[in-house]
Motif scaffolding. Structure first.
Motif, PDB file in Angstrom:
ATOM      1  N   GLY A   1       0.808  -1.209   0.000  1.00  0.00           N
ATOM      2  CA  GLY A   1       0.000   0.000   0.000  1.00  0.00           C
ATOM      3  C   GLY A   1       0.840   1.257   0.000  1.00  0.00           C
ATOM      4  N   ALA A   2       0.185   2.377  -0.262  1.00  0.00           N
ATOM      5  CA  ALA A   2       0.896   3.648  -0.353  1.00  0.00           C
ATOM      6  C   ALA A   2       1.338   4.168   1.004  1.00  0.00           C
ATOM      7  N   ASP A   3       0.645   3.758   2.062  1.00  0.00           N
ATOM      8  CA  ASP A   3       0.957   4.219   3.413  1.00  0.00           C
ATOM      9  C   ASP A   3       0.506   3.149   4.398  1.00  0.00           C
ATOM     10  N   PRO A   4       0.841   3.291   5.692  1.00  0.00           N
ATOM     11  CA  PRO A   4       0.492   2.240   6.662  1.00  0.00           C
ATOM     12  C   PRO A   4      -0.999   1.931   6.740  1.00  0.00           C
ATOM     13  N   ASP A   5      -1.850   2.944   6.677  1.00  0.00           N
ATOM     14  CA  ASP A   5      -3.291   2.686   6.759  1.00  0.00           C
ATOM     15  C   ASP A   5      -3.773   1.864   5.560  1.00  0.00           C
ATOM     16  N   ALA A   6      -3.302   2.225   4.378  1.00  0.00           N
ATOM     17  CA  ALA A   6      -3.688   1.461   3.183  1.00  0.00           C
ATOM     18  C   ALA A   6      -3.167   0.030   3.264  1.00  0.00           C
ATOM     19  N   ALA A   7      -1.965  -0.138   3.825  1.00  0.00           N
ATOM     20  CA  ALA A   7      -1.388  -1.475   3.948  1.00  0.00           C
ATOM     21  C   ALA A   7      -2.190  -2.331   4.924  1.00  0.00           C
ATOM     22  N   VAL A   8      -2.624  -1.762   6.026  1.00  0.00           N
ATOM     23  CA  VAL A   8      -3.467  -2.498   6.975  1.00  0.00           C
ATOM     24  C   VAL A   8      -4.753  -2.930   6.290  1.00  0.00           C
ATOM     25  N   ASP A   9      -5.393  -2.011   5.570  1.00  0.00           N
ATOM     26  CA  ASP A   9      -6.638  -2.352   4.874  1.00  0.00           C
ATOM     27  C   ASP A   9      -6.411  -3.493   3.888  1.00  0.00           C
ATOM     28  N   ALA A  10      -5.277  -3.471   3.186  1.00  0.00           N
ATOM     29  CA  ALA A  10      -4.988  -4.520   2.212  1.00  0.00           C
ATOM     30  C   ALA A  10      -4.823  -5.866   2.898  1.00  0.00           C
ATOM     31  N   VAL A  11      -4.078  -5.894   3.998  1.00  0.00           N
ATOM     32  CA  VAL A  11      -3.823  -7.155   4.707  1.00  0.00           C
ATOM     33  C   VAL A  11      -5.115  -7.751   5.246  1.00  0.00           C
ATOM     34  N   LEU A  12      -6.034  -6.898   5.708  1.00  0.00           N
ATOM     35  CA  LEU A  12      -7.263  -7.408   6.318  1.00  0.00           C
ATOM     36  C   LEU A  12      -8.186  -8.092   5.319  1.00  0.00           C
ATOM     37  N   VAL A  13      -7.937  -7.912   4.020  1.00  0.00           N
ATOM     38  CA  VAL A  13      -8.705  -8.634   2.999  1.00  0.00           C
ATOM     39  C   VAL A  13      -8.251 -10.080   2.878  1.00  0.00           C
TER      40      VAL A  13
ATOM     41  N   ARG B   1      -5.963  -4.349  19.814  1.00  0.00           N
ATOM     42  CA  ARG B   1      -4.525  -4.265  20.070  1.00  0.00           C
ATOM     43  C   ARG B   1      -3.726  -4.866  18.902  1.00  0.00           C
ATOM     44  N   ALA B   2      -4.249  -5.954  18.336  1.00  0.00           N
ATOM     45  CA  ALA B   2      -3.570  -6.590  17.214  1.00  0.00           C
ATOM     46  C   ALA B   2      -3.517  -5.660  16.003  1.00  0.00           C
ATOM     47  N   LEU B   3      -4.601  -4.952  15.753  1.00  0.00           N
ATOM     48  CA  LEU B   3      -4.627  -4.046  14.611  1.00  0.00           C
ATOM     49  C   LEU B   3      -3.688  -2.859  14.807  1.00  0.00           C
ATOM     50  N   GLU B   4      -3.544  -2.417  16.030  1.00  0.00           N
ATOM     51  CA  GLU B   4      -2.594  -1.343  16.300  1.00  0.00           C
ATOM     52  C   GLU B   4      -1.157  -1.836  16.084  1.00  0.00           C
ATOM     53  N   ARG B   5      -0.883  -3.072  16.528  1.00  0.00           N
ATOM     54  CA  ARG B   5       0.454  -3.635  16.277  1.00  0.00           C
ATOM     55  C   ARG B   5       0.698  -3.779  14.779  1.00  0.00           C
ATOM     56  N   LEU B   6      -0.331  -4.185  14.050  1.00  0.00           N
ATOM     57  CA  LEU B   6      -0.189  -4.343  12.609  1.00  0.00           C
ATOM     58  C   LEU B   6       0.115  -3.006  11.946  1.00  0.00           C
ATOM     59  N   ARG B   7      -0.547  -1.945  12.411  1.00  0.00           N
ATOM     60  CA  ARG B   7      -0.264  -0.635  11.832  1.00  0.00           C
ATOM     61  C   ARG B   7       1.172  -0.199  12.122  1.00  0.00           C
ATOM     62  N   LEU B   8       1.668  -0.492  13.313  1.00  0.00           N
ATOM     63  CA  LEU B   8       3.047  -0.142  13.654  1.00  0.00           C
ATOM     64  C   LEU B   8       4.039  -0.899  12.761  1.00  0.00           C
ATOM     65  N   VAL B   9       3.736  -2.162  12.485  1.00  0.00           N
ATOM     66  CA  VAL B   9       4.589  -2.940  11.590  1.00  0.00           C
ATOM     67  C   VAL B   9       4.596  -2.316  10.201  1.00  0.00           C
ATOM     68  N   MET B  10       3.420  -1.933   9.720  1.00  0.00           N
ATOM     69  CA  MET B  10       3.347  -1.314   8.402  1.00  0.00           C
ATOM     70  C   MET B  10       4.101   0.014   8.375  1.00  0.00           C
ATOM     71  N   ALA B  11       4.000   0.768   9.458  1.00  0.00           N
ATOM     72  CA  ALA B  11       4.730   2.036   9.536  1.00  0.00           C
ATOM     73  C   ALA B  11       6.238   1.803   9.498  1.00  0.00           C
ATOM     74  N   ALA B  12       6.688   0.734  10.140  1.00  0.00           N
ATOM     75  CA  ALA B  12       8.121   0.430  10.159  1.00  0.00           C
ATOM     76  C   ALA B  12       8.637   0.037   8.782  1.00  0.00           C
ATOM     77  N   HIS B  13       7.757  -0.432   7.916  1.00  0.00           N
ATOM     78  CA  HIS B  13       8.151  -0.842   6.571  1.00  0.00           C
ATOM     79  C   HIS B  13       7.746   0.188   5.514  1.00  0.00           C
ATOM     80  N   SER B  14       7.316   1.350   5.964  1.00  0.00           N
ATOM     81  CA  SER B  14       6.858   2.372   5.037  1.00  0.00           C
ATOM     82  C   SER B  14       8.032   3.187   4.498  1.00  0.00           C
ATOM     83  N   THR B  15       8.015   3.437   3.198  1.00  0.00           N
ATOM     84  CA  THR B  15       9.025   4.248   2.540  1.00  0.00           C
ATOM     85  C   THR B  15       8.317   5.322   1.725  1.00  0.00           C
ATOM     86  N   ALA B  16       9.117   6.179   1.087  1.00  0.00           N
ATOM     87  CA  ALA B  16       8.526   7.189   0.218  1.00  0.00           C
ATOM     88  C   ALA B  16       7.756   6.558  -0.933  1.00  0.00           C
TER      89      ALA B  16
END
Length: 265
Positions: A204-216, A234-249
C-alpha cells in the motif's frame, strides 16, 4: 468471500490487489516468458488478468486465455480486457486441474503464483501439459518456503504474536525444488530449470492502506477470528506499527523470495 478466500464487498476494491503486490515479480515474469507475435498463451491462475493482457498485447497474431478459479477475479479481468480494447484475449472461470482445454493448442504456458493451490498437482500439470504443443514452454513463479517471506512472519507476529508455523501447503506447496522437479517430470515435462529470485512485495501507499490490504487476506482473517474485541483492537494497532516500520517514500514493502521455474512439454 471469493474463491481465493478474499473478502468481497459490494465493490471490486474488496478483492486483494495482487497486481500491485506483485508488481516487481510481474516484470521478472514478463522478461522470462518472451511472448512471440504468433504465440497462443495459456495463463494459469490469471487473477485479474494483468499477465494475460500483457501476453495478448505481444501475441498480435495469436491469442491469450486466462483461467482462474475465482469468479470475482475473472469478472474483473473481463472488465479490464474490454476496457483496454483487447480482441485476442479471453478469460474463463475454471479449475485448470480438470478443465477440458483444447489438446496441443497453446504454444506457451505461464503462471504468476497461480499453480500452488491444486488438490493434485501432478494431475493438474499433466492436464496443462496436454493443452500445450510439443516443445512448448511452461514458465511460472511460485513462492519459496514461508520462512523466507518477511511478510508472513511480520503479519503473524503483529496479529497473534510469536513466530508462525512453517507453512507447507497452499501458497507454499511448491517451495521445495526437488518436489517441483518431481511433479513436472511425472507430468511429462522436461528440461526443468529453477532459478532463485527475490523482490519486495507491495502492500500500500501508506500504513493505513497497507493495513486495509492485509485485512482482505484469508491469512489475517483466520488469525483475527481467534481474538476477542479488545485483543483485535490491540492486534490491529500492532499491525499498523509494523506497516509504519516498513513504510518508505514509495509505499509499504516487505522482502520475499520466489522460484522462477521453466520447463518444456
Amino acid at each position: 468471500m471469493d474463491d481465493r478466500g478474499n473478502r468481497v464487498g459490494p465493490d471490486s476494491n474488496s478483492v486483494f490487489d495482487y497486481d500491485a503486490e506483485l508488481r516487481l515479480y510481474h516484470q521478472r515474469l514478463r522478461d522470462a516468458i518472451d511472448v512471440a507475435p504468433d504465440d497462443n498463451v495459456l495463463d494459469i491462475g490469471c487473477g485479474a488478468g494483468q499477465t494475460t493482457r500483457d501476453a495478448a498485447r505481444l501475441a498480435i497474431r495469436g491469442s491469450a486465455l486466462g483461467v482462474d478459479a475465482s469468479s470475482a477475479m475473472v469478472a474483473r479481468a473481463r472488465r479490464l480486457g474490454a476496457a483496454e480494447g483487447l480482441h485476442n484475449v479471453r478469460f474463463e472461470q475454471a479449475d485448470a486441474q480438470v478443465h477440458p482445454f483444447p489438446p496441443a493448442h497453446f504454444t506457451l504456458g505461464i503462471s504468476r503464483f497461480g499453480t500452488m493451490f491444486f488438490a493434485d498437482p501432478v494431475e493438474a500439470l499433466t492436464n496443462i501439459g496436454r493443452a500445450l504443443m510439443p516443445g512448448a514452454r511452461l514458465v511460472q513463479l511460485v513462492w519459496q518456503d514461508g520462512s523466507r517471506q518477511e511478510w508472513v512472519a511480520a503479519i503473524h507476529r503483529a496479529l497473534v504474536g510469536g513466530d508462525p508455523p512453517v507453512p507447507i501447503a497452499g501458497a507454499f506447496s511448491l517451495a521445495d525444488p526437488a518436489t517441483v522437479d518431481g511433479i513436472l517430470t511425472t507430468a511429462g515435462f522436461t528440461d526443468v530449470r529453477i532459478t532463485d529470485v527475490s523482490e519486495p512485495v507491495y502492500y500500500g501507499a501508506d500504513p493505513d492502506a497497507a493495513v486495509d490490504a492485509v485485512l482482505v487476506l484469508r491469512m489475517a482473517g483466520d488469525l483475527l477470528v481467534q481474538l476477542d474485541a479488545d485483543e483485535t483492537e490491540r492486534a490491529l494497532e500492532r499491525l499498523r506499527l509494523v506497516m509504519a516500520a516498513h513504510s518508505t517514500a514509495g509505499g509499504v514493502w516487505f522482502d520475499s523470495r520466489a522460484w522462477l521455474i521453466t520447463a518444456h512439454r
